[in-house]
Design an enzyme around this catalytic site. Structure first.
Site, short mmCIF file in Angstrom:
data_model
loop_
_atom_site.label_atom_id
_atom_site.label_comp_id
_atom_site.label_asym_id
_atom_site.label_seq_id
_atom_site.Cartn_x
_atom_site.Cartn_y
_atom_site.Cartn_z
N PRO A 150 0.76 -1.24 0.00
CG PRO A 150 -0.18 -1.10 2.15
CD PRO A 150 0.92 -1.73 1.37
CD GLU A 151 5.43 3.33 -1.63
OE1 GLU A 151 5.56 4.41 -2.23
OE2 GLU A 151 6.39 2.57 -1.40
CE LYS A 158 2.25 6.27 1.93
NZ LYS A 158 3.36 6.36 2.90
NE ARG A 205 9.08 1.93 6.91
CZ ARG A 205 8.07 2.07 6.05
NH1 ARG A 205 7.40 3.19 6.01
NH2 ARG A 205 7.75 1.09 5.25
#
Length: 267
Positions: free
Chosen positions: A2-3, A52, A257
């Site tokens: 999911p981007e 998103k 990240r």
DNA sequence: TCTGCATGAAAAA
DNA sequence: TTTTCCTGCAGAG
């Protein structure tokens, strides 16, 4: 998965499957039971994505309800033909339409929203490259005066909505930008290129249902994006040779990240 | 079969 | 900056 492109794709699909029709909504797992009860039997009016976030609007005469879904890292909808059969695993929300239904698993958020809550959400998101009328000027204002690295700014949904870890790494590679460069060190021309590229790449992502940013000529001679070719330049390619210069791809943590980049191409 | 990691982000500290 | 949410899958064994 999911981007932003995933959410826009999903919104379109739900619009097509359920838009303008009455749907049955339930929460087999129970954690959305109260909300499901409210919208069950209402008309699925429309679905749209903001970055998103997925926004579903239901209505029944004058009555309107909004459902907000955020998939997080591993949430997702599974589409099944009707009748759908018994839910498998933890299904937070089940939407049943005429011919198909969808099961939602593992979302970060699945909740009823008031119009005010939707306003707040939209207000705190930066421009979304996939939305018509998105205003890149807002992103430029946030970036060009910031001391934070561009690699962190791109992950900030308040700056640009819908960009995730893959698009961050890939778009910076394509712009040959060092992820550590401060936002204020990114020139107007470089920003414009970044934004335009995001619009292009994320649209390809929606159409192809996956992130595909490698130009064929970078590997196999002239052409466009081809289905069975490598799809990324740097993402999750630590230690592998850069597709352009052969330098081993580097990895470091940024904005919580893993960040991937080519230390030679990106300066 | 088991383990760790993942395209995310809010909340805690 | 770290923890937590809690699904699916690739790679190890």
């Amino acid at each position: 998965m999911p981007e932003g492109h995933t959410l826009h794709r999903l919104a379109r699909r739900q619009q097509k499957c359920f838009g303008g029709r009455e749907v049955r909504v339930s929460s087999p797992q129970g954690r959305f039971a109260a909300g499901a009860t409210v919208v069950d039997g209402m008309e699925f009016h429309r679905a749209e994505a903001w970055g998103k976030h997925l926004i579903q609007r239901y209505r029944d005469g004058a009555r309107q309800q909004i459902v907000h879904v955020h998939l997080g890292l591993y949430g997702g909808f599974t589409e099944l033909p009707v009748p759908m059969g018994e839910p498998i695993g933890q299904v937070r929300m089940r939407i049943v339409g005429d011919e198909v239904g969808m099961d939602l698993r593992g979302p970060t958020a699945c909740e009823l929203y008031t119009p005010a809550e939707l306003d707040d959400l939209v207000a705190r998101l930066g421009p979304d490259p996939l939305r018509r009328g998105a205003d890149p000027e807002r992103a430029w204002q946030a970036i060009h005066r910031s001391a934070r690295p561009i690699g962190a700014l791109l992950m900030d949904q308040k700056v640009i909505a819908g960009v995730g870890n893959v698009y961050r790494a890939e778009v910076l590679f394509r712009a040959r930008l060092d992820p550590l460069r401060a936002g204020r060190g990114v020139g107007r021309a470089a920003f414009d290129e970044l934004w335009t590229d995001l619009v292009t790449l994320m649209r390809i992502g929606v159409r192809r249902r996956r992130i595909h940013v490698v130009r064929v000529e970078d590997d196999y001679g002239p052409g466009s994006y081809a289905p069975d070719r490598p799809r990324t330049y740097v993402y999750r390619r630590t230690g592998e040779p850069c597709r352009i210069c052969g330098t081993p791809i580097a990895m470091a943590e940024m904005a919580g990240r893993n960040l991937y980049w080519c230390p030679n191409c990106q300066r």
